[in-house]
Structure formats: C-alpha cells, structure tokens
Design a protein around this motif. Structure first.
Motif, mmCIF file in Angstrom:
data_model
loop_
_atom_site.group_PDB
_atom_site.id
_atom_site.type_symbol
_atom_site.label_atom_id
_atom_site.label_comp_id
_atom_site.label_asym_id
_atom_site.label_seq_id
_atom_site.Cartn_x
_atom_site.Cartn_y
_atom_site.Cartn_z
ATOM 1 N N LEU A 260 31.609 36.925 -46.591
ATOM 2 C CA LEU A 260 32.510 38.048 -46.362
ATOM 3 C C LEU A 260 33.888 37.726 -46.926
ATOM 4 C CD1 LEU A 260 33.154 40.776 -44.976
ATOM 5 C CD2 LEU A 260 33.712 39.472 -42.920
ATOM 6 N N PHE A 261 34.348 38.516 -47.881
ATOM 7 C CA PHE A 261 35.672 38.344 -48.466
ATOM 8 C C PHE A 261 36.649 39.323 -47.820
ATOM 9 C CE2 PHE A 261 32.746 36.674 -51.539
ATOM 10 C CZ PHE A 261 33.393 35.578 -52.076
ATOM 11 N N GLY A 262 37.930 39.009 -47.940
ATOM 12 C CA GLY A 262 38.951 39.905 -47.421
ATOM 13 C C GLY A 262 39.792 39.302 -46.321
ATOM 14 N N GLY A 263 39.447 38.098 -45.892
ATOM 15 C CA GLY A 263 40.290 37.398 -44.932
ATOM 16 C C GLY A 263 40.260 37.972 -43.539
ATOM 17 N N THR A 264 41.342 37.725 -42.817
ATOM 18 C CA THR A 264 41.428 38.096 -41.406
ATOM 19 C C THR A 264 41.317 39.599 -41.199
ATOM 20 O OG1 THR A 264 42.836 36.172 -40.987
ATOM 21 C CG2 THR A 264 42.852 37.902 -39.325
ATOM 22 N N VAL A 265 41.871 40.395 -42.112
ATOM 23 C CA VAL A 265 41.812 41.852 -41.967
ATOM 24 C C VAL A 265 40.367 42.332 -42.026
ATOM 25 C CG1 VAL A 265 42.470 44.057 -42.978
ATOM 26 C CG2 VAL A 265 44.131 42.202 -42.872
ATOM 27 N N ALA A 266 39.605 41.820 -42.992
ATOM 28 C CA ALA A 266 38.199 42.219 -43.122
ATOM 29 C C ALA A 266 37.399 41.771 -41.906
ATOM 30 C CB ALA A 266 37.609 41.640 -44.400
ATOM 31 N N HIS A 267 37.658 40.546 -41.443
ATOM 32 C CA HIS A 267 36.952 40.035 -40.265
ATOM 33 C C HIS A 267 37.261 40.888 -39.041
ATOM 34 C CE1 HIS A 267 36.734 36.808 -36.903
ATOM 35 N NE2 HIS A 267 35.588 37.453 -36.991
ATOM 36 N N THR A 268 38.520 41.228 -38.854
ATOM 37 C CA THR A 268 38.912 42.049 -37.707
ATOM 38 C C THR A 268 38.281 43.436 -37.793
ATOM 39 O OG1 THR A 268 41.030 40.875 -37.533
ATOM 40 C CG2 THR A 268 40.871 43.019 -36.447
ATOM 41 N N ALA A 269 38.300 44.030 -38.989
ATOM 42 C CA ALA A 269 37.700 45.357 -39.166
ATOM 43 C C ALA A 269 36.207 45.322 -38.879
ATOM 44 C CB ALA A 269 37.958 45.866 -40.583
ATOM 45 N N LEU A 270 35.520 44.273 -39.337
ATOM 46 C CA LEU A 270 34.090 44.150 -39.082
ATOM 47 C C LEU A 270 33.805 44.033 -37.594
ATOM 48 C CD1 LEU A 270 31.151 43.692 -39.971
ATOM 49 C CD2 LEU A 270 31.703 41.264 -40.228
ATOM 50 N N THR A 271 34.531 43.147 -36.917
ATOM 51 C CA THR A 271 34.309 42.922 -35.493
ATOM 52 C C THR A 271 34.581 44.188 -34.683
ATOM 53 O OG1 THR A 271 34.963 40.603 -35.745
ATOM 54 C CG2 THR A 271 34.962 41.511 -33.516
ATOM 55 N N GLU A 272 35.689 44.859 -34.977
ATOM 56 C CA GLU A 272 36.053 46.040 -34.198
ATOM 57 C C GLU A 272 35.199 47.249 -34.568
ATOM 58 O OE1 GLU A 272 40.212 46.819 -33.980
ATOM 59 O OE2 GLU A 272 40.714 44.772 -33.355
ATOM 60 N N ALA A 273 34.734 47.320 -35.812
ATOM 61 C CA ALA A 273 33.841 48.414 -36.195
ATOM 62 C C ALA A 273 32.516 48.312 -35.442
ATOM 63 C CB ALA A 273 33.592 48.393 -37.701
ATOM 64 N N ARG A 274 31.993 47.096 -35.330
ATOM 65 C CA ARG A 274 30.757 46.899 -34.584
ATOM 66 C C ARG A 274 30.944 47.283 -33.117
ATOM 67 N NH1 ARG A 274 29.733 41.663 -34.042
ATOM 68 N NH2 ARG A 274 27.602 42.082 -33.345
ATOM 69 N N SER A 275 32.041 46.821 -32.529
ATOM 70 C CA SER A 275 32.304 47.130 -31.122
ATOM 71 C C SER A 275 32.479 48.635 -30.919
ATOM 72 C CB SER A 275 33.552 46.380 -30.665
ATOM 73 O OG SER A 275 33.896 46.721 -29.336
ATOM 74 N N ALA B 182 36.655 55.969 -34.711
ATOM 75 C CA ALA B 182 37.214 54.639 -34.970
ATOM 76 C C ALA B 182 36.288 53.831 -35.861
ATOM 77 C CB ALA B 182 37.440 53.901 -33.650
ATOM 78 N N THR B 183 34.971 53.988 -35.680
ATOM 79 C CA THR B 183 34.005 53.264 -36.515
ATOM 80 C C THR B 183 34.169 53.628 -37.981
ATOM 81 O OG1 THR B 183 32.414 53.239 -34.684
ATOM 82 C CG2 THR B 183 31.557 52.825 -36.891
ATOM 83 N N ILE B 184 34.304 54.918 -38.259
ATOM 84 C CA ILE B 184 34.450 55.375 -39.646
ATOM 85 C C ILE B 184 35.732 54.833 -40.262
ATOM 86 C CG2 ILE B 184 34.802 57.421 -41.091
ATOM 87 C CD1 ILE B 184 32.970 58.927 -39.092
ATOM 88 N N LEU B 185 36.822 54.916 -39.529
ATOM 89 C CA LEU B 185 38.106 54.435 -40.054
ATOM 90 C C LEU B 185 38.072 52.925 -40.292
ATOM 91 C CD1 LEU B 185 40.461 56.508 -37.732
ATOM 92 C CD2 LEU B 185 40.044 56.912 -40.162
ATOM 93 N N LEU B 186 37.460 52.176 -39.387
ATOM 94 C CA LEU B 186 37.398 50.725 -39.532
ATOM 95 C C LEU B 186 36.457 50.315 -40.658
ATOM 96 C CD1 LEU B 186 37.373 49.822 -35.745
ATOM 97 C CD2 LEU B 186 39.088 49.044 -37.404
ATOM 98 N N CYS B 187 35.358 51.040 -40.839
ATOM 99 C CA CYS B 187 34.441 50.727 -41.939
ATOM 100 C C CYS B 187 35.109 50.948 -43.292
ATOM 101 C CB CYS B 187 33.178 51.579 -41.827
ATOM 102 S SG CYS B 187 32.015 50.998 -40.571
ATOM 103 N N GLN B 188 35.961 51.959 -43.381
ATOM 104 C CA GLN B 188 36.703 52.168 -44.622
ATOM 105 C C GLN B 188 37.641 50.999 -44.884
ATOM 106 O OE1 GLN B 188 36.376 54.434 -46.935
ATOM 107 N NE2 GLN B 188 38.094 53.729 -48.194
ATOM 108 N N SER B 189 38.333 50.531 -43.837
ATOM 109 C CA SER B 189 39.203 49.363 -43.974
ATOM 110 C C SER B 189 38.406 48.135 -44.393
ATOM 111 C CB SER B 189 39.927 49.094 -42.646
ATOM 112 O OG SER B 189 40.647 47.880 -42.695
ATOM 113 N N LEU B 190 37.232 47.951 -43.788
ATOM 114 C CA LEU B 190 36.375 46.824 -44.137
ATOM 115 C C LEU B 190 35.955 46.884 -45.593
ATOM 116 C CD1 LEU B 190 34.574 44.395 -43.402
ATOM 117 C CD2 LEU B 190 32.837 46.040 -42.649
ATOM 118 N N ALA B 191 35.528 48.062 -46.051
ATOM 119 C CA ALA B 191 35.087 48.202 -47.439
ATOM 120 C C ALA B 191 36.224 47.915 -48.416
ATOM 121 C CB ALA B 191 34.535 49.613 -47.659
#
Length: 225
Positions: free
Chosen positions: A58-73, A82-91
């Motif tokens: 997984l690339f993207g650092g802490t922001v990508a990791h946070t987006a992934l974790t919070e999108a799943r939750s 919130a899932t849609i918005l976080l998945c966009q941030s993750l992508a």
C-alpha cells in the motif's frame, strides 16, 4: 401557578447527557443492524482474499493508511457517505504515492484525473480500472459539492427516481470495486526502467514511512509513504 424548580433540569434541552445516558445510546447503536454489520465485515474479508496470500503493498503513507482503516470501519458500521469519501481519498493518495515512488515527476498538487491518466499511460491501471475509479469520483462529487434537485446526481433525485431510500442508494454505491492486483501483476506490466527505479527507492535511505499493517482482510499490508 407552579413555581419552577431551578434544580430540575429534566426539561432543559441544553443540559449535558449523563454518562449512563450516553452509554445507553452507544449500546443501542451497537445492537442496531448487528446482522448487517456482520455481513459487511464478511464482505470485506471475502474480497480481501483476492489481495494475495503474501499481503498487499500500500503506497501513500499515513494518509492512505488512515483512509483505508476508516473506510473499512465506516463501511462496516453503515456510514456509507463517509465510506465513499474515504475511498476517494484512499484512491488518490495510493495511486499518486505509487507514481511518486516509481519516479513520476508529479506536480505539487496533482489532480485525480491527471493521476489516472498517468497510471494508465504507464500501464499501472487497465482501462476498466480507470473507468471504475472515475465512477468512484462521480459518486464522491455530489457528496462533496452541492447539487440541486434538478441534477441527476442529486441524492434525493436518485432516491426518488430509483424508488429506493437514500441510505440504500449510498449503501449500493459504497460497494465499489476495489483495485485488486498483486505485486506480481504490477511487475509484469511496469516498464523495466521504472521497475528498477522503484526497487532503488525502496532500498534507499530516503525517509519513506514503511510499516507492516495487520489488516482484517488478507494477511497484512505494507505501507510506504
């Protein structure tokens, strides 16, 4: 005429709820839609198996990791907007982070469509995956920006047109396709010069943030940022 007791705050709309009252709300929230939450958690676990037995890079650092974790939750708990918005941030962060480590000369603030164009040009994404990710952006935009009722992307209009509750529309939209490709497939499609640059970058003493992540689906992820 009844006198008002200054110590009686039962009817005070602005009084602070007690810890017991808040706990009751939390327990009720935990109980509601428990079967749905379990189903969504299994959905993530089942899809996570396609990430590969060796885990996910997984690339993207802490922001990508946070987006992934919070999108799943958010998905598990039914917070679909919130899932849609976080998945966009993750992508956005994952793909741009991958391009950055691969040696792509990115502008200081790269746009998402520019990121998709660069990923497609370098063979990192197929045309179908680009289409799916553009669809994700299309799902995000009406949530981030105002759309009046005459706009076909307006959530209320989509709900009325489709004969569904607004939360059901969001629930279906949140079940987007994940970009799933293991490292072997990336290596097969990546130009050799960029593959060498990526390997050098991972070996270099530059301050990449690397961390092994235990994920609830798959056997873990490796974050580079």
């Amino acid at each position: 005429m009844n006198e008002i007791d200054p110590n009686d705050h039962r009817d005070d709309l602005f009084s602070t709820p007690s810890d017991v009252a808040l706990l009751q709300l939390l327990l009720a929230d935990l109980h509601d839609d428990l079967a749905g939450r379990l189903g969504r958690y299994h959905y993530l676990i089942d899809h996570g198996r396609s990430l590969g037995s060796g885990g996910t890079l997984l690339f993207g650092g802490t922001v990508a990791h946070t987006a992934l974790t919070e999108a799943r939750s958010s998905f598990v708990h039914g917070n679909f907007a919130a899932t849609i918005l976080l998945c966009q941030s993750l992508a956005e962060n994952t793909l741009a982070g991958f391009l950055h480590v691969a040696g792509e000369d990115l502008p200081p603030k790269v746009g998402f469509h520019d990121t998709l164009r660069r990923c497609s040009a370098n063979g990192f994404l197929s045309s179908g995956e680009v289409t799916d990710l553009k669809r994700l952006a299309d799902l995000r935009n009406p949530l981030s920006h105002f759309r009046n009722i005459n706009d076909p992307d307006n959530l209320v209009r989509r709900s009325v047109t489709g004969g569904e509750l607004a939360e059901d529309v969001l629930a279906q939209a949140s079940r987007i396709k994940w970009v799933r490709r293991n490292a072997k497939e990336h290596s097969a499609r990546r130009p050799s010069s960029q593959q060498a640059h990526l390997a050098d970058a991972l070996r270099s003493p530059r301050p990449w943030h690397a961390q092994v992540l235990g994920s609830g689906y798959g056997r873990g992820a490796f974050m580079v940022g």
